[in-house]
Design a protein around this motif. Structure first.
Motif, PDB file in Angstrom:
ATOM      1  N   HIS A 166      22.491  69.718  35.113  1.00 24.89           N
ATOM      2  CA  HIS A 166      23.403  70.760  34.623  1.00 24.89           C
ATOM      3  C   HIS A 166      24.817  70.193  34.452  1.00 24.89           C
ATOM      4  O   HIS A 166      25.453  70.382  33.407  1.00 24.89           O
ATOM      5  N   TRP A 167      25.323  69.509  35.474  1.00 16.28           N
ATOM      6  CA  TRP A 167      26.664  68.929  35.388  1.00 16.28           C
ATOM      7  C   TRP A 167      26.719  67.904  34.268  1.00 16.28           C
ATOM      8  O   TRP A 167      27.664  67.869  33.482  1.00 16.28           O
ATOM      9  N   LEU A 168      25.703  67.059  34.184  1.00 15.59           N
ATOM     10  CA  LEU A 168      25.684  66.016  33.164  1.00 15.59           C
ATOM     11  C   LEU A 168      25.671  66.622  31.761  1.00 15.59           C
ATOM     12  O   LEU A 168      26.405  66.174  30.882  1.00 15.59           O
ATOM     13  N   ALA A 169      24.881  67.663  31.553  1.00 14.08           N
ATOM     14  CA  ALA A 169      24.821  68.321  30.236  1.00 14.08           C
ATOM     15  C   ALA A 169      26.171  68.946  29.885  1.00 14.08           C
ATOM     16  O   ALA A 169      26.637  68.834  28.739  1.00 14.08           O
ATOM     17  N   ALA A 170      26.806  69.604  30.845  1.00 15.24           N
ATOM     18  CA  ALA A 170      28.113  70.218  30.602  1.00 15.24           C
ATOM     19  C   ALA A 170      29.161  69.156  30.279  1.00 15.24           C
ATOM     20  O   ALA A 170      29.955  69.311  29.344  1.00 15.24           O
ATOM     21  N   THR A 171      29.153  68.083  31.033  1.00 16.46           N
ATOM     22  CA  THR A 171      30.118  67.006  30.822  1.00 16.46           C
ATOM     23  C   THR A 171      29.885  66.340  29.473  1.00 16.46           C
ATOM     24  O   THR A 171      30.830  66.081  28.722  1.00 16.46           O
ATOM     25  N   GLU A 172      28.631  66.091  29.142  1.00 18.36           N
ATOM     26  CA  GLU A 172      28.293  65.474  27.858  1.00 18.36           C
ATOM     27  C   GLU A 172      28.715  66.366  26.690  1.00 18.36           C
ATOM     28  O   GLU A 172      29.189  65.871  25.674  1.00 18.36           O
ATOM     29  N   SER A 173      28.586  67.682  26.849  1.00 18.24           N
ATOM     30  CA  SER A 173      28.959  68.585  25.754  1.00 18.24           C
ATOM     31  C   SER A 173      30.461  68.516  25.457  1.00 18.24           C
ATOM     32  O   SER A 173      30.886  68.783  24.340  1.00 18.24           O
ATOM     33  N   HIS A 174      31.253  68.150  26.446  1.00 14.99           N
ATOM     34  CA  HIS A 174      32.703  68.025  26.255  1.00 14.99           C
ATOM     35  C   HIS A 174      33.123  66.622  25.821  1.00 14.99           C
ATOM     36  O   HIS A 174      34.067  66.466  25.040  1.00 14.99           O
ATOM     37  N   LEU A 175      32.448  65.603  26.358  1.00 16.12           N
ATOM     38  CA  LEU A 175      32.903  64.229  26.157  1.00 16.12           C
ATOM     39  C   LEU A 175      32.003  63.381  25.253  1.00 16.12           C
ATOM     40  O   LEU A 175      32.447  62.365  24.739  1.00 16.12           O
ATOM     41  N   GLY A 176      30.748  63.789  25.089  1.00 20.65           N
ATOM     42  CA  GLY A 176      29.802  63.019  24.278  1.00 20.65           C
ATOM     43  C   GLY A 176      29.127  61.922  25.083  1.00 20.65           C
ATOM     44  O   GLY A 176      29.767  61.246  25.884  1.00 20.65           O
ATOM     45  N   TRP A 177      27.834  61.744  24.863  1.00 17.99           N
ATOM     46  CA  TRP A 177      27.091  60.742  25.643  1.00 17.99           C
ATOM     47  C   TRP A 177      27.558  59.330  25.344  1.00 17.99           C
ATOM     48  O   TRP A 177      27.566  58.466  26.224  1.00 17.99           O
ATOM     49  N   GLU A 178      27.983  59.073  24.110  1.00 17.94           N
ATOM     50  CA  GLU A 178      28.443  57.729  23.751  1.00 17.94           C
ATOM     51  C   GLU A 178      29.676  57.340  24.562  1.00 17.94           C
ATOM     52  O   GLU A 178      29.861  56.173  24.906  1.00 17.94           O
ATOM     53  N   ASN A 179      30.535  58.313  24.845  1.00 15.41           N
ATOM     54  CA  ASN A 179      31.740  58.050  25.630  1.00 15.41           C
ATOM     55  C   ASN A 179      31.425  57.922  27.116  1.00 15.41           C
ATOM     56  O   ASN A 179      32.088  57.172  27.831  1.00 15.41           O
ATOM     57  N   LEU A 180      30.451  58.669  27.595  1.00 12.51           N
ATOM     58  CA  LEU A 180      30.112  58.642  29.021  1.00 12.51           C
ATOM     59  C   LEU A 180      29.399  57.366  29.444  1.00 12.51           C
ATOM     60  O   LEU A 180      29.565  56.907  30.574  1.00 12.51           O
TER      61      LEU A 180
END
Length: 116
Positions: free
Chosen positions: A41-55
């Motif tokens: 859940h946290w990872l999905a929320a964070t990815e939605s804001h920052l993008g997986w390529e950036n993470l």
């Protein structure tokens, strides 16, 4: 206002971010990926804001040590599965301030975030 810093406690950039927050009297909590883990859940929320390529930190040791088949043909689904399994591959720090997410640490950026 809620401020949470996510990362790994022995990371030099995390240490700099913590020091900056403390010097500016900003209350925050620290979430250590290694000790506390992360959830989907946290990872999905964070990815939605920052993008997986950036993470995804492709320069770190953890990523470089993955088998080649894990590193090839990366897409969002595969990257999120890898980040969930290996949270040390998440670029650091992730700062969550209220409902906003920020990646990395630069003093000038933090001054802007906290309007100092």
């Amino acid at each position: 206002m809620t401020t949470t810093l996510f990362g790994i406690s022995n990371c030099d950039t995390i240490k700099k971010a913590k020091k900056w927050l403390e010097e500016h009297n900003i209350d925050y909590s620290f979430h250590d990926y290694r000790k506390q883990g992360i959830d989907a859940h946290w990872l999905a929320a964070t990815e939605s804001h920052l993008g997986w390529e950036n993470l995804l930190n492709k320069r770190g040791t953890t990523f470089r040590q993955l088998p080649d088949e894990d590193k090839q043909s990366l897409d969002k689904e595969k990257a999120l599965a890898l980040l969930l399994a290996h949270p040390a591959m998440i670029k650091r720090p992730v700062l969550q301030y209220n409902d906003h997410y920020f990646l990395g640490f630069k003093a000038d950026q933090y001054k802007d975030i906290f309007a100092l």
